[in-house]
Scaffold this active site. Structure first.
Site, mmCIF file in Angstrom:
data_model
loop_
_atom_site.group_PDB
_atom_site.id
_atom_site.type_symbol
_atom_site.label_atom_id
_atom_site.label_comp_id
_atom_site.label_asym_id
_atom_site.label_seq_id
_atom_site.Cartn_x
_atom_site.Cartn_y
_atom_site.Cartn_z
ATOM 1 N N LYS A 59 -10.956 -4.679 -2.620
ATOM 2 C CA LYS A 59 -12.019 -3.690 -2.836
ATOM 3 C C LYS A 59 -11.490 -2.312 -3.193
ATOM 4 C CE LYS A 59 -13.220 -4.008 1.932
ATOM 5 N NZ LYS A 59 -11.988 -3.828 2.701
ATOM 6 N N LYS A 111 -4.325 -10.402 -5.306
ATOM 7 C CA LYS A 111 -5.587 -10.762 -4.647
ATOM 8 C C LYS A 111 -6.711 -9.806 -5.064
ATOM 9 C CE LYS A 111 -6.129 -8.364 -0.278
ATOM 10 N NZ LYS A 111 -6.662 -8.353 1.043
ATOM 11 N N LYS A 119 0.825 -1.205 0.000
ATOM 12 C CA LYS A 119 0.000 0.000 0.000
ATOM 13 C C LYS A 119 0.859 1.255 0.000
ATOM 14 C CE LYS A 119 -4.373 -1.769 1.463
ATOM 15 N NZ LYS A 119 -5.509 -1.737 2.349
#
Ligand code: AQP
Length: 346
Positions: free
Chosen positions: A212, A209, A127
């Site tokens: 969202k 993966k 991230k």
């Protein structure tokens, strides 16, 4: 209320049930990955365990959130928990920011965490590369807050997708570090990784993966996607040019769709391979899409009803926060005492 809490406690002790804690961030609309990796298993586990299911809004603000979207999504995530089959009578459903002990224990545990170990977390590395120089300290400290969430309830088991295993290992390290520095305080929790659906991959980049917060809506199926959108996204899912439905690491897109089908319908991998032999991908993809639609449609209908009943949702999260605070406060006070804080006089 206190009487009810005491009653609850006695019942739980009598049943001697093990404790489960888990949560999902309202950081975006929930995906099929959240459903298959987490929610679907929670529903099964709630009968055997004393479960705490939290909407982890404090985690969601580690990246920028629009206030009105965060409010809407927090309630929607709660509604999805209930619509998917979590029974608020059986399990404690609550909103993380309503139980202040989470932030307080997170601060205390931060003082026992090493910057080096937090820097090594894969999710932080992934991230922070996305957010560059504007990456928040909250994102670095995310696993410490997660440790606080889990340890407050003296949790035995944490049902998570495989992506969260590393954070759970850190939780265990922090608990052991604290217990060794003082005396046994926290239960050491175990991960509970589902056999099926532990990692649902992106439909567009099946080596990553399904997430969202991805920028590409075709990469995920949302729990609330209408049937025609689900069909379209599955028909566009990346496969390969081999045209064989086979469970192989060389065909990550097909493998991912097979896992989805197997997790939803219970049809074995071998049976799926056999069923679509010599047929290419069209019928296979259609069936995957239908299996998803069949699973999600009843949940979607219930969510739509629940989100219009704000008073009902409020009654659930208020009661949930009271139950959760009762346990969380006991653990926090123990921790404060061991550290050497002066107890608050009443
Ligand atoms: N693709 C997935 N496959 C299996 N399990 C998954 N989970 C998430 N994605 C998958 C599981 O869902 C639970 C809640 O996750 P979360 O939303 O709190 O955080 P996350 O793991 O970071 O999920 P996302 O979708 O990737 O969120 P963003 O994009 O906001 O970071 C966990 O048990 C997780 O394992």
């Amino acid at each position: 209320m206190v009487e009810k809490l005491e009653q609850n406690k006695v019942e739980k002790l009598e049943q001697n049930k093990k404790v489960i804690f888990s949560g999902i961030q309202p950081s975006g609309e929930l995906t099929l990955g959240n459903y298959l990796g987490a929610l679907k298993n929670w529903v099964k586990l709630q009968h055997e365990y004393d479960c705490y299911f939290c909407v982890v809004d404090l985690h969601a603000i580690t990246v920028k959130q629009e206030p009105k979207d965060l409010r809407r999504r927090t309630l929607e995530v709660m509604a999805i928990y209930i619509a998917a089959g979590i029974d608020p009578e059986k399990s404690t459903i609550f909103i993380q920011s309503h139980v202040a002990e989470h932030t307080e224990l997170a601060w205390l545990l931060n003082c026992y965490s090493y910057v080096g170990e937090l820097n090594r977390m894969t999710q932080f590395k992934d991230k922070s590369s996305k957010y560059g120089s504007s990456v928040s300290a909250g994102l670095l400290n995310y696993p410490v807050l997660m440790a606080a969430d889990i340890l407050l309830y003296q949790t035995d088991l944490v049902p998570v997708g495989i992506d969260q295993k590393q954070h759970l290992e850190l939780t265990r390290d922090l608990a052991e570090r604290f217990n060794n520095a003082y005396s046994p305080t926290f239960k050491i929790p175990e991960p509970y990784i589902p056999e099926k659906g532990a990692k649902i991959m992106s439909l567009q980049e099946p080596e990553k993966k399904m997430s969202k917060s991805s920028d590409n809506p075709n990469s995920f199926i949302l729990i609330m996607d209408p049937p025609e959108v689900i069909r379209k996204k599955i028909s566009r899912a990346v496969t390969d040019s081999l045209g064989i439905v086979k469970y192989s690491d060389n065909q990550p897109g097909v493998k991912n769709l097979m896992i989805i089908l197997n997790t939803l319908t219970g049809e074995s991998i071998e049976a799926i391979e056999k069923k679509y032999e010599g047929q290419g991908y069209a019928k296979f993809k259609e069936d995957v899409a239908e299996a998803i639609v069949n699973e999600l449609k009843p949940i979607q209908d219930k969510v739509k009803n629940l989100t219009t009943d704000k008073a009902y949702l409020e009654s659930i999260y208020k009661e949930g926060a009271k139950r959760a605070s009762y346990i969380a406060n006991k653990t926090l006070r123990k921790v404060q005492k061991k550290i050497g804080f002066i107890p608050v006089s009443k």
